[in-house]
Design a protein around this motif. Structure first.
Motif, short mmCIF file in Angstrom:
data_model
loop_
_atom_site.label_atom_id
_atom_site.label_comp_id
_atom_site.label_asym_id
_atom_site.label_seq_id
_atom_site.Cartn_x
_atom_site.Cartn_y
_atom_site.Cartn_z
N ILE A 93 18.00 -45.87 -2.16
CA ILE A 93 18.96 -46.09 -3.05
C ILE A 93 18.00 -46.59 -4.36
O ILE A 93 17.23 -47.69 -4.13
N ALA A 94 18.12 -46.11 -5.47
CA ALA A 94 17.46 -46.51 -6.56
C ALA A 94 18.25 -47.07 -7.43
O ALA A 94 19.22 -46.28 -7.84
N SER A 95 18.22 -48.30 -8.04
CA SER A 95 19.29 -48.92 -9.02
C SER A 95 18.87 -49.88 -9.84
O SER A 95 17.46 -50.41 -9.72
N LYS A 96 19.45 -50.22 -10.95
CA LYS A 96 19.07 -51.11 -11.85
C LYS A 96 20.45 -51.97 -12.12
O LYS A 96 21.51 -51.32 -12.09
N PRO A 97 20.23 -53.33 -12.54
CA PRO A 97 21.55 -53.94 -13.04
C PRO A 97 22.28 -53.37 -14.15
O PRO A 97 21.75 -52.88 -14.89
N SER A 98 23.76 -53.15 -13.81
CA SER A 98 24.46 -52.53 -14.96
C SER A 98 24.36 -53.76 -16.07
O SER A 98 24.36 -54.98 -16.03
N THR A 127 26.90 -51.90 -27.31
CA THR A 127 27.21 -50.89 -26.51
C THR A 127 28.66 -50.60 -26.19
O THR A 127 29.29 -51.60 -25.61
N PRO A 128 29.34 -49.48 -26.07
CA PRO A 128 30.82 -49.20 -25.88
C PRO A 128 31.07 -49.27 -24.59
O PRO A 128 32.27 -49.30 -24.09
N SER A 129 30.04 -48.86 -23.46
CA SER A 129 30.16 -48.93 -22.03
C SER A 129 29.37 -49.40 -21.21
O SER A 129 28.24 -49.60 -21.79
N GLU A 130 29.70 -49.63 -19.77
CA GLU A 130 29.03 -50.42 -19.10
C GLU A 130 28.01 -49.25 -18.45
O GLU A 130 28.64 -48.21 -17.94
N GLN A 131 26.82 -49.37 -18.74
CA GLN A 131 25.73 -48.28 -17.97
C GLN A 131 25.39 -48.68 -16.64
O GLN A 131 25.00 -49.49 -16.09
N ILE A 132 25.99 -47.89 -15.75
CA ILE A 132 25.86 -48.00 -14.18
C ILE A 132 24.65 -47.47 -13.72
O ILE A 132 24.83 -45.96 -13.99
N TRP A 133 23.62 -47.63 -13.43
CA TRP A 133 22.42 -46.99 -12.89
C TRP A 133 22.17 -47.12 -11.40
O TRP A 133 21.57 -47.90 -11.04
#
Length: 478
Positions: A322-327, A233-239
């Motif tokens: 706050i809804a989040s997932k680990p980056s 993956t080219p980028s860090e996905q921040i959710w």
């Protein structure tokens, strides 16, 4: 646009978190699963009261990203689920694994070993029974032709991995040099005994080279590692998404103080309620309440989606959500440097290659298709041809579309782009958008080959059927 895409992705994910159980409408092509979890229960790491178990697989409605949840009606540790398939042919081969959705479980809740497989037949009742500890039988080695395997190839910044190097017929008897195709997920290319399925690249290459349809080629499979998602993956996905309360809580005690309705910026509503001191969530469009696992006094985990809901004090509103997932992700550039500075020099030094860009191609599927396009466009002076197979365009708000759209014009590389119609919601549409952007940037039918494969799923068997045409696209002698 990027902001809107991220929130659209969030909305799509919320709607996708609806899990069908054995009570679903059943068809003659239903596959009935019986899943024995008494072992994990007795070992103490699986908690039936708070954790969920089900099936993931490669044929719709199964997927590798979402658990098709099972139920334990008898409370005996044996779970059941009926999965309705739509068969367009007389039979369908399904690959699958048991998946536990919880916290701090072995292998992140994945059943160990290679994927299981079962053939289901149209118009018949199909069933399979297995326990958590069951392993599929060892598959025979299926390598055709000559494939050299370099074990534990080192990298300074990434985990070591195996290299699988296919050499064309008569390589040993000649002194000629050959073009090279580098491919990701190397253990899936040549040998079904590695993961249970394969692309059959070696069989296709042997036949096409032997018949003179394509020029002889060296094919290098770069094995993946446990860091595959990060590397591809080219980028860090921040959710992370913030939701506002729109209705009062049912009660003032914990955890009931978190009950009520919360809305996203797009207007979608998540509902929370409590029962017997357990917090439940209702996802937009859903018909069932899903229990949450408490992580702290103020945060709860939705195992089916890997989402943590954190309730934070908000002046005048009681709590905000706050809804989040680990980056995850973002090592694509490091992986690219590994290919350019370690793998390619090693192959050029130890095998008779044609190292110039006009003789060097890159290919892969899924996230491997994503990183192929990204690295290919990043290094047009190294790779002249790209196999972008079933690419994960969805990654990080479809960032790859923005990357392509920022190009000044065509790089004049030859690109194969494809997608199957059974690869999931939005997959074909995303591939079509990507194709349209490439055309806008200057690609044409002369150097862009775009295919929508009817009925093709997201697996090695589907890609194997397209491999001969991929090799003809790259190396046709006609």
């Amino acid at each position: 646009m990027r902001h809107l895409l991220i929130h659209a992705q969030f909305r799509i994910l919320l709607f996708s978190l609806i899990f069908t159980t054995g009570a679903s409408a059943q068809t003659a092509d239903t596959l009935f699963f019986s899943i024995d979890m008494t072992g994990p229960v007795s070992e103490g790491w699986f908690e039936p009261g708070s954790e969920k178990v089900g099936i993931r697989g490669d044929q719709p409605p199964l997927s590798w990203g979402t658990t098709y949840q099972a139920a334990d009606p008898n409370k005996d540790g044996v779970y059941e689920v009926a999965v309705p398939f739509k068969l367009n042919t007389d039979s369908l081969l399904v690959s699958f694994k048991i998946k536990v959705d919880g916290v701090e479980n072995p292998d992140e809740g994945w059943q160990a070993g290679r994927n299981h497989e079962v053939m289901i037949y149209k118009g018949m009742q199909n069933s399979v029974a297995l326990a958590w500890g069951d392993r599929p039988p060892e598959a025979p080695v299926t390598i055709t032709g000559h494939v050299e395997i370099i074990r534990d190839f080192e990298s300074e910044n990434l985990l070591p991995r195996d290299l699988y190097i296919y050499l064309p017929p008569n390589y040993k008897e000649s002194d000629r040099r050959y073009p090279v195709l580098y491919m990701h997920d190397g253990q899936a290319l040549f040998d079904a005994s590695e993961i249970g399925q394969e692309w059959k690249v070696d069989e296709a290459a042997e036949e096409l080279i032997g018949s003179g349809e394509i020029a002889p080629v060296i094919i290098v499979g770069i094995g993946n590692t446990q860091d595959r998602i990060d590397e591809y993956t080219p980028s860090e996905q921040i959710w992370r998404h913030e939701l506002k309360r729109v209705s009062p809580a049912e009660v003032s005690s914990l955890p009931g103080v978190y009950s009520g309705d919360f809305k996203t910026v797009e207007g979608d509503t998540i509902r929370f309620r409590t029962k017997a001191d357990t917090l439940y969530a209702m996802i937009p469009g859903g018909e069932s309440w899903q229990s949450l696992i408490p992580k702290t006094e103020h945060s709860f985990y939705l195992p089916q989606a890997g989402i943590t809901f954190s309730f934070e004090a908000s002046e005048g509103q009681g709590y905000k959500l706050i809804a989040s997932k680990p980056s995850i992700g973002g090592k694509g550039d490091v992986y690219g440097e590994f290919i350019l500075n370690k793998v390619k020099p090693f192959v050029d030094e130890n095998f008779r290659t044609k190292p110039g860009k006009e003789f060097t191609a890159l290919g892969g599927s899924s996230l491997g298709g994503l990183i192929t396009l990204y690295l290919g466009l990043e290094y047009p002076d190294v790779f002249s041809k790209l196999l972008v197979v079933s690419p994960s365009v969805w990654w990080d708000g479809r960032m790859i579309i923005n990357e392509v759209d920022e190009l000044k014009g065509s790089t004049d590389q030859h690109i194969w782009l494809d997608m199957g119609t059974a690869e999931g919601e939005g997959a074909v549409e995303s591939a079509e958008v990507l194709q349209q952007i490439l055309v806008k940037k200057g690609w044409s039918d002369e150097n862009l080959h775009f295919i929508i494969e009817e009925g093709a799923a997201h697996n090695e068997r589907a890609w194997a059927k397209r491999v001969p045409d991929m090799l003809r696209f790259l190396y046709s002698t006609r």
